[in-house]
Design a protein around this motif. Structure first.
Motif, mmCIF file in Angstrom:
data_model
loop_
_atom_site.group_PDB
_atom_site.id
_atom_site.type_symbol
_atom_site.label_atom_id
_atom_site.label_comp_id
_atom_site.label_asym_id
_atom_site.label_seq_id
_atom_site.Cartn_x
_atom_site.Cartn_y
_atom_site.Cartn_z
ATOM 1 N N GLU A 192 0.809 -1.221 0.000
ATOM 2 C CA GLU A 192 0.000 0.000 0.000
ATOM 3 C C GLU A 192 0.843 1.272 0.000
ATOM 4 O OE1 GLU A 192 0.236 -1.588 4.273
ATOM 5 O OE2 GLU A 192 -0.115 -2.377 2.237
ATOM 6 N N ARG A 193 2.125 1.150 0.326
ATOM 7 C CA ARG A 193 3.012 2.317 0.332
ATOM 8 C C ARG A 193 3.982 2.321 -0.847
ATOM 9 N NH1 ARG A 193 5.852 2.038 5.890
ATOM 10 N NH2 ARG A 193 7.183 3.570 4.838
ATOM 11 N N ALA A 194 3.790 1.419 -1.794
ATOM 12 C CA ALA A 194 4.675 1.335 -2.955
ATOM 13 C C ALA A 194 4.453 2.534 -3.869
ATOM 14 C CB ALA A 194 4.426 0.042 -3.723
ATOM 15 N N ARG A 195 5.482 3.338 -4.066
ATOM 16 C CA ARG A 195 5.384 4.546 -4.884
ATOM 17 C C ARG A 195 6.228 4.452 -6.163
ATOM 18 N NH1 ARG A 195 1.850 4.641 -1.995
ATOM 19 N NH2 ARG A 195 1.244 6.174 -0.410
ATOM 20 N N GLY A 196 6.954 3.367 -6.329
ATOM 21 C CA GLY A 196 7.784 3.217 -7.513
ATOM 22 C C GLY A 196 6.966 2.961 -8.760
ATOM 23 N N GLU A 197 7.583 3.154 -9.913
ATOM 24 C CA GLU A 197 6.914 2.831 -11.175
ATOM 25 C C GLU A 197 6.693 1.331 -11.308
ATOM 26 O OE1 GLU A 197 8.725 4.907 -14.602
ATOM 27 O OE2 GLU A 197 9.915 5.951 -13.080
ATOM 28 N N TYR A 198 7.555 0.566 -10.637
ATOM 29 C CA TYR A 198 7.445 -0.892 -10.645
ATOM 30 C C TYR A 198 7.447 -1.401 -9.210
ATOM 31 C CZ TYR A 198 8.559 -0.818 -15.637
ATOM 32 O OH TYR A 198 8.547 -0.584 -17.000
ATOM 33 N N VAL A 199 6.879 -2.592 -9.039
ATOM 34 C CA VAL A 199 6.851 -3.256 -7.734
ATOM 35 C C VAL A 199 7.481 -4.638 -7.895
ATOM 36 C CG1 VAL A 199 5.411 -4.185 -5.886
ATOM 37 C CG2 VAL A 199 4.800 -2.013 -6.983
ATOM 38 N N LEU A 200 8.503 -4.916 -7.092
ATOM 39 C CA LEU A 200 9.160 -6.219 -7.093
ATOM 40 C C LEU A 200 8.604 -7.029 -5.936
ATOM 41 C CD1 LEU A 200 11.524 -7.802 -8.539
ATOM 42 C CD2 LEU A 200 12.956 -7.066 -6.618
ATOM 43 N N ARG A 201 7.883 -8.107 -6.236
ATOM 44 C CA ARG A 201 7.321 -8.985 -5.210
ATOM 45 C C ARG A 201 8.285 -10.137 -4.972
ATOM 46 N NH1 ARG A 201 1.127 -9.344 -7.555
ATOM 47 N NH2 ARG A 201 0.313 -7.439 -6.578
ATOM 48 N N VAL A 202 8.691 -10.311 -3.733
ATOM 49 C CA VAL A 202 9.689 -11.320 -3.377
ATOM 50 C C VAL A 202 9.108 -12.209 -2.288
ATOM 51 C CG1 VAL A 202 12.083 -11.719 -2.723
ATOM 52 C CG2 VAL A 202 11.433 -9.540 -3.771
ATOM 53 N N ILE A 203 9.278 -13.512 -2.437
ATOM 54 C CA ILE A 203 8.815 -14.433 -1.407
ATOM 55 C C ILE A 203 9.932 -14.670 -0.407
ATOM 56 C CG2 ILE A 203 9.511 -16.568 -2.575
ATOM 57 C CD1 ILE A 203 6.773 -17.725 -1.612
ATOM 58 N N ALA A 204 9.578 -14.748 0.858
ATOM 59 C CA ALA A 204 10.571 -14.985 1.908
ATOM 60 C C ALA A 204 11.302 -16.300 1.645
ATOM 61 C CB ALA A 204 9.895 -15.012 3.266
ATOM 62 N N GLY A 205 12.609 -16.266 1.779
ATOM 63 C CA GLY A 205 13.433 -17.438 1.506
ATOM 64 C C GLY A 205 14.154 -17.361 0.181
#
Length: 385
Positions: A192-205
């Motif tokens: 909800e606070r992502a302000r970048g042009e892109y969002v990198l989703r990373v899974i823990a591990g």
């Protein structure tokens, strides 16, 4: 360890491959070797000799942007192809020029000053229409190379990183440390606070062994504006876990999800092909911000089903996604399946929302079901109440 590229109607000198082998042995670390050449006519008579020594003496990338000269004979290391990828179908008729530029951007080029290659010239090798298409493709390739250069500099788009939950404390700690080593040091924030042009989703591990992985994924999306997101190749101990994925629904309502290139060797060059996907398995995914915020994973579902349900919403929203096969992430964990009650509740939620019964043998076993009893699974999942 190296691949040589020749055209189907050309001729190699008898000593060509031996000279290439000797040169590579004397110059370890060369990733792209090219030679001089002789143009011949249809009967094999010499027309012209090409000596590239003068151009080879200058820095290869700006010289290539002026025009192609690393043409024949081309020999590329397997390691370099894993780094930059294969030929791109979108550059029809000029794929070798695009590959040469990508190699010049990242790897070491060298010139073998010997005309060991005979290039056959035909009277009508290309129609006028093909020549126009080729010129258009060449200009696009140059623009794409310049854009990649900007993506590696201060003009790169801003990226927000979202670390998805579901991992252990130790897995989360290792992934955070891996993210801090990325080029550009992207910010780590809640979605909800992502302000970048892109969002990198990373899974823990997840572990990112290459600090340029984000730049590679940016290149994939910047060159493919039709895609809303792309995923990295997920690996474990030299084997591929996933390289994107596909899913389909059978006539009896079961949705089956598969992992592309699962269990294949990471050194298999066929897995470097860029593809469209039906879903992005857990691991590492880069999303355009507007798509990421609109299609957030459903937190109410167990982690093992969030990517699948998200894929259903993406298809309903007509959002296309693809893989980025030169970006790799190491991951050995598995999204926890939680308890059987939560799994069943998640499967029922997906059925109510999308009208599909997810078929997952591992989850069925976790609930004590026989994976072969599909009628029973469908009855339990579709049951009201």
């Amino acid at each position: 360890t190296h691949l040589g590229f020749v055209d189907c109607d050309d001729v190699l000198e008898r000593s060509a491959l031996q000279k290439v082998e000797d040169f590579l042995a004397a110059h370890p670390g060369v990733d792209f070797l090219y030679t001089d050449r002789i143009d011949i006519d249809g009967e094999g008579h010499e027309l012209q000799r090409w000596d590239f020594a003068e151009r080879a003496a200058r820095p290869p990338l700006p010289e290539l942007l002026e025009g192609m000269f690393t043409s024949h004979l081309k020999v590329v290391s397997r390691a370099a192809l894993r780094d930059v990828g294969l030929f791109k179908p979108r550059y029809d008729l000029t794929q070798d020029y695009d590959l040469a530029l990508r190699l010049a951007e990242r790897r070491r080029l060298a010139h073998l000053p010997d005309a060991v290659y005979r290039h056959r010239i035909h009277q009508e090798q290309q129609s006028q229409q093909q020549q126009q298409r080729q010129e258009q493709a060449l200009e696009r390739i140059r623009r794409d190379s310049l854009r990649r250069s900007r993506l590696r500099g201060p003009e790169a788009p801003r990226v927000s990183v979202v670390l998805e939950d579901g991992g252990t404390e130790e897995e989360t700690r290792r992934t955070r440390a891996s993210l801090r080593a990325l080029e550009g040091r992207p910010e780590l924030v809640p979605l909800e606070r992502a302000r970048g042009e892109y969002v990198l989703r990373v899974i823990a591990g997840a572990q990112l062994p290459d600090t340029t992985v984000l730049a590679r994924m940016l290149e994939r999306l910047e060159a493919s504006p039709e895609l809303g997101a792309c995923c990295a190749k997920v690996t474990h101990r030299g084997r591929i876990v996933s390289n994107g994925g596909h899913w389909s629904t059978t006539s009896d309502g079961f949705a089956t999800f598969t992992l592309d290139d699962h269990a294949r060797d990471v050194d298999d060059l066929a897995t470097l092909e860029e593809r469209r996907c039906d879903w992005l398995p857990p691991g590492l995914g880069l999303w355009r911000n507007e798509v990421a915020r609109r299609f957030a994973p459903a937190s109410a579902l167990v982690p093992a089903l969030r990517a699948q349900e998200l894929a259903m919403r993406l298809r309903e929203g007509r959002i296309e996604v693809g893989n980025c096969p030169t970006a790799e992430v190491e991951w050995s964990a598995h999204p926890g399946a939680a308890d059987p009650v939560q799994i069943l509740a998640s499967l029922r939620s997906i059925f109510r929302e999308h009208g599909a019964v997810v078929r997952d043998d591992g989850l069925y076993r976790a609930m004590g079901w026989d994976p072969r009893d599909l009628d029973g699974a469908r009855e339990r999942i579709s049951r009201r109440g």
